[in-house]
Design a protein around this motif. Structure first.
Motif, short mmCIF file in Angstrom:
data_model
loop_
_atom_site.label_atom_id
_atom_site.label_comp_id
_atom_site.label_asym_id
_atom_site.label_seq_id
_atom_site.Cartn_x
_atom_site.Cartn_y
_atom_site.Cartn_z
N GLY B 4 -7.32 -17.53 26.11
CA GLY B 4 -8.20 -16.59 25.44
C GLY B 4 -9.62 -16.69 25.95
N MET B 5 -10.57 -16.39 25.08
CA MET B 5 -11.96 -16.34 25.51
C MET B 5 -12.85 -16.79 24.36
N ILE B 7 -17.12 -17.00 23.41
CA ILE B 7 -18.44 -16.58 23.84
C ILE B 7 -19.47 -17.27 22.96
N LEU B 14 -21.27 -20.52 18.54
CA LEU B 14 -20.06 -19.86 18.99
C LEU B 14 -19.98 -18.48 18.32
N GLN B 15 -19.98 -17.45 19.13
CA GLN B 15 -20.02 -16.09 18.58
C GLN B 15 -18.63 -15.51 18.41
N MET B 16 -17.74 -15.91 19.25
CA MET B 16 -16.43 -15.27 19.24
C MET B 16 -15.40 -16.19 19.84
N ASP B 17 -14.24 -16.22 19.23
CA ASP B 17 -13.17 -17.00 19.82
C ASP B 17 -11.84 -16.29 19.61
N GLU B 18 -10.76 -17.03 19.81
CA GLU B 18 -9.45 -16.39 19.82
C GLU B 18 -8.99 -15.96 18.43
N ASN B 19 -9.74 -16.33 17.39
CA ASN B 19 -9.37 -15.91 16.03
C ASN B 19 -10.29 -14.81 15.48
N SER B 20 -11.20 -14.34 16.30
CA SER B 20 -12.18 -13.37 15.81
C SER B 20 -11.57 -11.99 15.59
N PHE B 21 -12.12 -11.31 14.59
CA PHE B 21 -11.83 -9.90 14.40
C PHE B 21 -13.13 -9.13 14.51
N THR B 22 -13.12 -8.07 15.24
CA THR B 22 -14.31 -7.25 15.35
C THR B 22 -14.07 -5.92 14.65
N MET B 23 -15.09 -5.11 14.63
CA MET B 23 -14.97 -3.78 14.05
C MET B 23 -15.35 -2.77 15.11
#
Lengths: 225, 107
Positions: B4-5, B7, B14-23
């Motif tokens: 994954g990724m 950021i 940590l702003q975003m990882d493999e468990n993040s949900f965006t809109m």
């Protein structure tokens, strides 16, 4: 999508791709009382927000007591949004103190390093300096709980959604501004009320000929993982 | 994380990882009701429904607190419906003007 980047999370949902704009955090900070005997708060963004659409502003009142927000307005105009105004629930609740972030769909090119992503029409979709807001929960409607008569002869209706006050979850407040309709020309005020003591988050409407029917979604988000 | 990724921001968070949900925004458009008679308008949003999206209306900019009144929304299968009155409430007044409709998809 025929080219570009697609990032999929552990639930098999696309988190970022080079096709659709995500809600991105352009700036964040604190809001505090600035006017109206400590009831009103005007916050200027640390950088002008250049989207056509007004930014979506998410707020998280400081924990403790009873906090509330209403009368929200975004200040500025298309391409030049400079801040926002918000007002406390009333004189008996906390003054407006808390954290906010402002977000737009599409990024702003602010970072000196990291990742930047455009769509096929060269619209900037992602920039490491304007991270994506993280979705936490949303509700189509608030659930009616009870009403009370106000001193002016109107009624005040209380609604809620399941929320347990995590420190890092913010509520979209753009919708808690303009009055909503009722059977009376004066309409109804719409406010959020954060009762930290009781552990209940309310939406409150206040007006004459105020219906129980209340159709407003609730959207929550956080800044970081 | 095995794949994954992630950021991080300049502040190290940590702003975003493999468990993040965006809109993501699947629709952003201006909605105008030229007259105050009770009415509603439908906007097609393929793939969106009440389980994965919300439709919100926001003011297009600063507004008159005394006179401006919000539209209201309903998320239906494939359609975001905007009302200039409170549905199910017969005595509701209605309003005119322009607001911005955004359909936010979160799943």
């Amino acid at each position: 999508m025929s080219y570009g980047l697609s990032f999929i999370n552990n639930n098999d949902k696309v988190v970022i791709d080079s096709e659709f704009a995500r809600l991105t955090v352009v700036c964040s900070g604190r809001y505090a009382p600035t006017q109206e005997s400590g009831l009103g708060s005007t916050t200027y963004f640390p950088r002008v927000i250049t989207s056509v659409e007004p930014p979506l502003v998410f707020c998280r009142p400081d924990t403790g007591g009873i906090a509330g927000l209403t009368a929200m307005q975004v200040i500025g105009s298309a391409g030049n949004w400079t801040g926002f105004y918000v007002r406390a629930y009333d004189v008996n609740t906390n003054q407006p103190n808390g954290r906010y972030f402002a977000a737009t769909f599409g990024a702003q090119p602010v970072s000196q390093f990291g990742l930047r992503l455009w769509d096929g029409t060269t619209k900037l979709l992602f920039d490491s300096g304007t991270p994506c807001a993280q979705f936490t929960r949303a509700f189509q409607n608030w659930n009616y709980l009870r009403y009370e008569n106000s001193a002016t002869g109107g009624t005040r209706n209380f609604y809620s959604v399941p929320f347990n006050f995590p420190e890092n979850e913010y509520l979209l407040i753009n919708t808690f501004g303009m009055n909503m309709l009722t059977g009376s020309a004066s309409g109804r005020l719409v406010k959020t009320l954060w009762d930290f003591n009781a552990g209940v988050l309310y939406a409150v409407t206040d007006g004459f000929s105020n219906p129980f029917a209340f159709f407003m979604p609730a959207v929550f988000a956080k800044i970081n993982v | 994380m095995s794949f994954g990724m992630k950021i991080w921001g300049a502040d190290g968070a940590l702003q975003m990882d493999e468990n993040s949900f965006t809109m993501r925004v699947v629709m952003s458009t201006l909605v105008t009701f030229p007259a105050a008679g009770k009415a509603n308008q439908d906007f097609s949003v393929p793939g969106s429904d009440a389980t994965n999206s919300v439709a919100i209306v926001i003011p297009v900019g600063p507004y008159n607190e005394g006179s401006a009144r919000q539209f209201e929304t309903e998320m239906l299968p494939g359609v975001a419906r905007v009302y200039n009155h409170t549905r199910t409430f017969a005595a509701s007044l209605s309003t005119s003007g322009t607001m911005r409709l955004m359909v936010i998809r979160f799943a």
